[in-house]
Design a protein around this motif. Structure first.
Motif, mmCIF file in Angstrom:
data_model
loop_
_atom_site.group_PDB
_atom_site.id
_atom_site.type_symbol
_atom_site.label_atom_id
_atom_site.label_comp_id
_atom_site.label_asym_id
_atom_site.label_seq_id
_atom_site.Cartn_x
_atom_site.Cartn_y
_atom_site.Cartn_z
ATOM 1 N N GLN A 53 -9.551 -63.783 -47.807
ATOM 2 C CA GLN A 53 -8.401 -63.687 -46.919
ATOM 3 C C GLN A 53 -8.774 -62.951 -45.628
ATOM 4 O O GLN A 53 -9.205 -61.784 -45.670
ATOM 5 C CB GLN A 53 -7.251 -62.963 -47.612
ATOM 6 C CG GLN A 53 -6.728 -63.696 -48.841
ATOM 7 C CD GLN A 53 -5.480 -63.047 -49.417
ATOM 8 O OE1 GLN A 53 -4.811 -62.263 -48.748
ATOM 9 N NE2 GLN A 53 -5.166 -63.385 -50.669
ATOM 10 N N PRO A 54 -8.615 -63.575 -44.477
ATOM 11 C CA PRO A 54 -9.014 -62.968 -43.198
ATOM 12 C C PRO A 54 -8.330 -61.646 -42.903
ATOM 13 O O PRO A 54 -8.952 -60.749 -42.331
ATOM 14 C CB PRO A 54 -8.625 -64.040 -42.175
ATOM 15 C CG PRO A 54 -8.667 -65.325 -42.937
ATOM 16 C CD PRO A 54 -8.177 -64.981 -44.311
ATOM 17 N N ASP A 55 -7.035 -61.504 -43.261
ATOM 18 C CA ASP A 55 -6.342 -60.255 -42.942
ATOM 19 C C ASP A 55 -6.930 -59.080 -43.719
ATOM 20 O O ASP A 55 -7.048 -57.969 -43.198
ATOM 21 C CB ASP A 55 -4.836 -60.374 -43.194
ATOM 22 C CG ASP A 55 -4.492 -60.914 -44.571
ATOM 23 O OD1 ASP A 55 -5.399 -61.315 -45.313
ATOM 24 O OD2 ASP A 55 -3.283 -60.937 -44.908
ATOM 25 N N ALA A 56 -7.344 -59.310 -44.952
ATOM 26 C CA ALA A 56 -8.007 -58.258 -45.724
ATOM 27 C C ALA A 56 -9.426 -58.019 -45.217
ATOM 28 O O ALA A 56 -9.913 -56.879 -45.206
ATOM 29 C CB ALA A 56 -8.034 -58.629 -47.210
ATOM 30 N N ALA A 57 -10.089 -59.080 -44.772
ATOM 31 C CA ALA A 57 -11.443 -58.946 -44.230
ATOM 32 C C ALA A 57 -11.451 -58.070 -42.978
ATOM 33 O O ALA A 57 -12.412 -57.336 -42.727
ATOM 34 C CB ALA A 57 -12.032 -60.310 -43.931
ATOM 35 N N VAL A 58 -10.385 -58.135 -42.194
ATOM 36 C CA VAL A 58 -10.272 -57.266 -41.023
ATOM 37 C C VAL A 58 -10.249 -55.805 -41.447
ATOM 38 O O VAL A 58 -10.888 -54.941 -40.832
ATOM 39 C CB VAL A 58 -9.013 -57.617 -40.210
ATOM 40 C CG1 VAL A 58 -8.746 -56.557 -39.141
ATOM 41 C CG2 VAL A 58 -9.158 -58.983 -39.560
ATOM 42 N N LEU A 59 -9.532 -55.512 -42.517
ATOM 43 C CA LEU A 59 -9.447 -54.144 -43.021
ATOM 44 C C LEU A 59 -10.804 -53.628 -43.460
ATOM 45 O O LEU A 59 -11.196 -52.498 -43.138
ATOM 46 C CB LEU A 59 -8.465 -54.070 -44.191
ATOM 47 C CG LEU A 59 -6.982 -54.232 -43.864
ATOM 48 C CD1 LEU A 59 -6.182 -54.403 -45.141
ATOM 49 C CD2 LEU A 59 -6.478 -53.025 -43.087
ATOM 50 N N THR A 60 -11.551 -54.430 -44.217
ATOM 51 C CA THR A 60 -12.857 -53.970 -44.689
ATOM 52 C C THR A 60 -13.852 -53.863 -43.541
ATOM 53 O O THR A 60 -14.720 -52.984 -43.551
ATOM 54 C CB THR A 60 -13.408 -54.887 -45.796
ATOM 55 O OG1 THR A 60 -13.490 -56.231 -45.323
ATOM 56 C CG2 THR A 60 -12.518 -54.828 -47.029
ATOM 57 N N ASP A 61 -13.725 -54.731 -42.539
ATOM 58 C CA ASP A 61 -14.609 -54.623 -41.381
ATOM 59 C C ASP A 61 -14.367 -53.313 -40.638
ATOM 60 O O ASP A 61 -15.318 -52.621 -40.243
ATOM 61 C CB ASP A 61 -14.398 -55.811 -40.447
ATOM 62 C CG ASP A 61 -15.311 -55.755 -39.235
ATOM 63 O OD1 ASP A 61 -16.533 -55.894 -39.424
ATOM 64 O OD2 ASP A 61 -14.806 -55.561 -38.107
ATOM 65 N N PHE A 115 -10.954 -55.052 -51.150
ATOM 66 C CA PHE A 115 -12.302 -55.629 -51.112
ATOM 67 C C PHE A 115 -12.335 -57.010 -51.771
ATOM 68 O O PHE A 115 -12.997 -57.927 -51.277
ATOM 69 C CB PHE A 115 -13.300 -54.696 -51.783
ATOM 70 C CG PHE A 115 -13.784 -53.596 -50.883
ATOM 71 C CD1 PHE A 115 -14.728 -53.862 -49.900
ATOM 72 C CD2 PHE A 115 -13.297 -52.305 -51.014
ATOM 73 C CE1 PHE A 115 -15.175 -52.851 -49.055
ATOM 74 C CE2 PHE A 115 -13.743 -51.285 -50.174
ATOM 75 C CZ PHE A 115 -14.679 -51.558 -49.192
ATOM 76 N N THR A 116 -11.607 -57.159 -52.861
ATOM 77 C CA THR A 116 -11.563 -58.464 -53.525
ATOM 78 C C THR A 116 -10.909 -59.505 -52.630
ATOM 79 O O THR A 116 -11.410 -60.624 -52.467
ATOM 80 C CB THR A 116 -10.806 -58.362 -54.854
ATOM 81 O OG1 THR A 116 -11.486 -57.443 -55.716
ATOM 82 C CG2 THR A 116 -10.718 -59.719 -55.542
ATOM 83 N N LEU A 117 -9.784 -59.151 -52.029
ATOM 84 C CA LEU A 117 -9.069 -60.076 -51.154
ATOM 85 C C LEU A 117 -9.884 -60.425 -49.910
ATOM 86 O O LEU A 117 -9.775 -61.528 -49.372
ATOM 87 C CB LEU A 117 -7.726 -59.467 -50.749
ATOM 88 C CG LEU A 117 -6.685 -59.316 -51.871
ATOM 89 C CD1 LEU A 117 -5.530 -58.448 -51.397
ATOM 90 C CD2 LEU A 117 -6.193 -60.673 -52.342
ATOM 91 N N ALA A 118 -10.709 -59.486 -49.465
ATOM 92 C CA ALA A 118 -11.490 -59.710 -48.247
ATOM 93 C C ALA A 118 -12.487 -60.843 -48.387
ATOM 94 O O ALA A 118 -12.945 -61.402 -47.383
ATOM 95 C CB ALA A 118 -12.219 -58.427 -47.857
ATOM 96 N N ARG A 119 -12.809 -61.216 -49.605
ATOM 97 C CA ARG A 119 -13.748 -62.317 -49.820
ATOM 98 C C ARG A 119 -13.146 -63.668 -49.388
ATOM 99 O O ARG A 119 -13.893 -64.586 -49.028
ATOM 100 C CB ARG A 119 -14.151 -62.386 -51.295
ATOM 101 C CG ARG A 119 -14.868 -61.136 -51.806
ATOM 102 C CD ARG A 119 -15.273 -61.310 -53.261
ATOM 103 N NE ARG A 119 -15.793 -60.077 -53.834
ATOM 104 C CZ ARG A 119 -17.059 -59.660 -53.727
ATOM 105 N NH1 ARG A 119 -17.916 -60.410 -53.043
ATOM 106 N NH2 ARG A 119 -17.451 -58.536 -54.272
#
Length: 310
Positions: A217-225, A211-215
């Motif tokens: 980094q796009p690859d982490a944002a894909v995971l949280t999405d 969740f922190t990285l998703a703020r």
């Protein structure tokens, strides 16, 4: 000499074990938390929790009478086993209730699931008070809900009401047993996000890290999405079925509530005929422990006072 009665509450979770001593009004006299250390084995984890409980009792209430013990756990506890506890290897094979009773011979013991204990705490003293019906959503190591109606937590015929971690994820899952498909909890949970995140980001990460990285980094944002979309779909379907006044969310992942809440809110508003309220639990991280204390007081035959959590 009159010995003042006290109760013990124990909460066995996937990553931590929490213990508290309280009086019969529910006032907490002391508590402690330790890592579950699942890698050391289920029996060792249970033993460490029971030892910590006895040590805490000796420390904060050495001359007082233990009147009841309440225990909340992941999965559904019985005297000879724990059902539906896949996130903790070996936990299901423990003679859970028997080992707890042997640790406190002659003391009344009450067992319950962690999520239903949390919901009971929220129903009586927290964010589900006055909600009929309401939903408690636990976003922790695993995934589960509890439904409250008519002033009580619905248990179900086998104690498994609200175990949405076993939900089908698509029409392709119909007629396929849980052992042959990917159940929802293996995709939407803290443990799932840690496992998937570590594999796809190429380094060990926790769910909180994702969740922190998703703020940024796009690859982490894909995971949280992906996480938000699948969680929202199942929560929306549950809300349509139950028509709750409010959905209350607890568990370790509420530390990322500012990222989770907008996505759940958007989904509920878009699809539920009468969108419910959405709120963080009053006891976001220790509702199962509060519920375990309540179980201990019930075991002792006392009525937990409302003023204890005012």
């Amino acid at each position: 000499m009159i010995r003042t009665p006290v109760v013990l509450g124990l909460d066995f979770g996937g990553t931590k074990i929490a213990v508290a001593v309280g009086d019969l009004s529910g006032r907490r006299l002391g508590d402690t938390t330790l890592d579950s250390r699942a890698e050391a084995g289920a029996e060792a984890a249970l033993g460490r929790g029971l030892t910590a409980a006895r040590d805490l009792l000796a420390d904060v209430a050495p001359d007082q009478q233990l009147a009841g013990v309440g225990v909340a756990t992941l999965g559904i506890p019985y005297d000879d086993r724990v059902e539906l506890a896949p996130t903790f290897p070996g936990w299901g094979e423990l003679p859970f209730g028997r080992l707890v009773r042997e640790a406190f011979p002659g003391i009344p013991v009450r067992l319950g699931t962690d999520v239903k204990a949390a919901a009971a705490a929220e129903l009586r003293w927290g964010a589900l008070a006055g909600c009929d019906p309401g939903i408690y959503l636990n976003l922790g190591t695993g995934l589960a809900t509890a439904i409250v109606a008519a002033g009580t937590v619905i248990s179900g015929a086998h104690g498994a009401s609200g175990e949405i971690g076993y939900n089908l994820r698509s029409a392709a899952d119909v007629w396929i047993g849980a052992e042959q498909r990917t159940i929802l909890e293996h995709v939407v949970s803290g443990q799932a996000l840690e496992t998937t995140g570590s594999a796809r980001l190429g380094r060990p990460v926790t769910a909180a890290d994702v969740f922190t990285l998703a703020r940024t980094q796009p690859d982490a944002a894909v995971l949280t999405d992906e996480f938000h979309r699948e969680l929202a779909m199942h929560l929306v379907n549950l809300a349509i079925a139950v028509d709750p006044v409010r959905i209350v969310v607890g568990g370790g992942l509420v530390r990322s509530w500012d990222q989770i809440a907008p996505e759940l809110r958007r989904a509920l508003d878009a699809a539920v005929p009468f969108p419910p309220e959405l709120a963080v639990a009053r006891f976001p991280s220790d509702a199962p422990l509060v519920g375990a204390l309540a179980l201990g007081v019930e075991a002792a035959g006392a009525d937990l006072g409302e003023e204890a959590f005012a």
